[in-house]
Design a protein around this motif. Structure first.
Motif, PDB file in Angstrom:
ATOM      1  N   GLU A   1     -11.070  -0.977   0.611  1.00 36.85           N
ATOM      2  CA  GLU A   1     -10.951  -0.263  -0.651  1.00 36.85           C
ATOM      3  C   GLU A   1     -12.160   0.645  -0.861  1.00 36.85           C
ATOM      4  N   ARG A   2     -11.961   1.740  -1.581  1.00 33.77           N
ATOM      5  CA  ARG A   2     -13.022   2.714  -1.817  1.00 33.77           C
ATOM      6  C   ARG A   2     -14.262   2.091  -2.464  1.00 33.77           C
TER       7      ARG A   2
ATOM      8  N   THR B   1      -2.274   7.039  -4.728  1.00 33.13           N
ATOM      9  CA  THR B   1      -3.291   6.581  -3.788  1.00 33.13           C
ATOM     10  C   THR B   1      -3.494   7.622  -2.696  1.00 33.13           C
TER      11      THR B   1
ATOM     12  N   ASP C   1      -8.957   6.726  -1.658  1.00 33.08           N
ATOM     13  CA  ASP C   1      -8.935   5.452  -2.364  1.00 33.08           C
ATOM     14  C   ASP C   1      -8.823   4.278  -1.394  1.00 33.08           C
ATOM     15  N   LEU C   2      -8.175   4.526  -0.265  1.00 35.53           N
ATOM     16  CA  LEU C   2      -7.940   3.488   0.738  1.00 35.53           C
ATOM     17  C   LEU C   2      -8.411   4.004   2.092  1.00 35.53           C
TER      18      LEU C   2
ATOM     19  N   LEU D   1       0.784  -1.233   0.000  1.00 36.50           N
ATOM     20  CA  LEU D   1       0.000   0.000   0.000  1.00 36.50           C
ATOM     21  C   LEU D   1       0.819   1.288   0.000  1.00 36.50           C
TER      22      LEU D   1
END
Length: 371
Positions: free
Chosen positions: A183-184, A119, A165-166, A110
């Motif tokens: 996750e989005r 991200t 996004d995360l 990540l």
């Protein structure tokens, strides 16, 4: 990696130039009323041209490996400009939570995207009560039977929660508060923007309805992770507050020099002089406390936790004082919507309350002191 004084000055100059070009008052006001509440093109430029998202991420995960001292310089300049971007949530909350988890696989998966600016991320802890204490978390996570997890519950005051996004979520398992990654576009996740005092820092309410999640770190480690994250984030927030307070002082002093009353600058009157002098003392103390806490963090000093709590308390008070006095020095114009003074006041108040408010962070200081 640590930058020397000349490198820190160059970093500050580069970030200030970028902020002056990309985050003037007109841009801030426009973004306050837009969705998303940041400019993706500007965020991309900050990542590509200045590499800001990866500044304090270890080199093994695609970052530049600097520490809180360098990050503090960036945050002071962002606070000074009221920069509308997912930087705080992504870099100070989510990335630091991943690093604090000790989960090397999650970090390797990540953090490179965060470091590159591809991200954006956030950390969802507080619920309707607004507390960031993991012991107060009621959201639940249960195994899904296939080696994964599902999360149920609701989170409030999630910074950049509608655009991240995360999402890293602290939810309760049988072992205690635990960190999970969501996750989005996960099924069952709903996000709605929250209307708050400070429109320059977007917040959201997230609802998790059996949302698929991935365990980050070990089960039940949420309390330990959050203790570290709050220390780091408090110092980052303190730097941002110090930058905003410095800007309030500068605009007050500038106005006191040019605004004339009774044939002389208002800055020549003793009452205005005292206001500006009191602001200067508060701002200098704020900068000193936040920078010292950042230095102790980078040195991995045992005194860091105490210094972080002190910095949060000092900078919260300094920013509120400077923001209020800035309005007073500007007189009637300072109360108007058209003047930027209220934008700094709103940011000062929201920052003061972000991690629970004065009662909570003073209690945190006593706890760090072992009292």
């Amino acid at each position: 990696m640590t930058a020397d004084e000349s490198e820190l000055r160059e970093l500050r100059a580069a970030v200030r130039e970028f902020m002056e070009a990309k985050s003037p008052e007109e841009a801030v006001r426009k973004l306050m009323e837009s969705e998303p509440r940041f400019d993706p093109a500007v965020w991309s430029q900050a990542a590509v041209q200045l590499r800001l998202p990866g500044l304090a991420i270890p080199e093994e995960y695609g970052g530049d490996g600097f520490g809180l001292v360098e990050l503090g310089v960036v945050l002071e300049e962002m606070g000074r400009a009221l920069f509308c971007a997912p930087f705080f949530a992504t870099v100070l909350l989510a990335a630091q939570a991943l690093l604090a988890s000790g989960d090397k696989q999650a970090c390797a998966r990540l953090l490179p995207g965060i470091a590159a600016g591809r991200t954006t991320a956030t950390l969802a802890v507080a619920e309707d009560h607004g507390s960031w204490d993991p012991a107060m978390v009621s959201a639940r996570a249960v195994p899904d039977g296939d080696g994964g997890w599902t999360v149920r519950g609701r989170k409030s005051f999630v910074i950049d929660g509608t655009t991240a996004d995360l999402i890293l979520v602290v939810a309760r398992t049988v072992a205690g508060p635990t960190l999970f990654a969501v996750e989005r576009d996960a099924a069952g996740l709903a996000a709605e923007p929250m209307e708050t005092l400070d429109a320059t820092r977007a917040m959201a309410r997230l609802t998790f309805d059996a949302v698929p999640a991935t365990l980050v770190g070990s089960e039940g480690a949420g309390g330990r992770i959050m203790a570290r994250v709050l220390d780091i984030a408090s110092v980052g927030l303190a730097a941002e507050q110090a930058g905003g307070a410095r800007r309030c002082l500068e605009t007050s002093a500038d106005y006191a020099r040019v605004r004339h009353q009774f044939g002389r600058p208002i800055g020549s009157f003793q009452a205005v002089k005292h206001k500006c002098a009191d602001m200067l003392v508060q701002v200098e103390l704020a900068e000193a406390s936040s920078r010292e806490a950042a230095r102790l963090a980078d040195e991995d000093s045992p005194d860091f936790a105490v210094a972080a709590a002190v910095a949060h308390a000092c900078c919260s008070r300094a920013y509120m004082t400077a923001a209020m006095e800035n309005i007073q020095v500007h007189g009637g114009i300072g109360f108007t919507w058209e003047h930027p003074a209220h934008l700094y006041f709103r940011r000062a108040k929201s920052s003061q309350l972000l991690f629970g408010g004065p009662a909570v962070y003073h209690e945190r200081l006593l706890d760090r002191l072992g009292i």
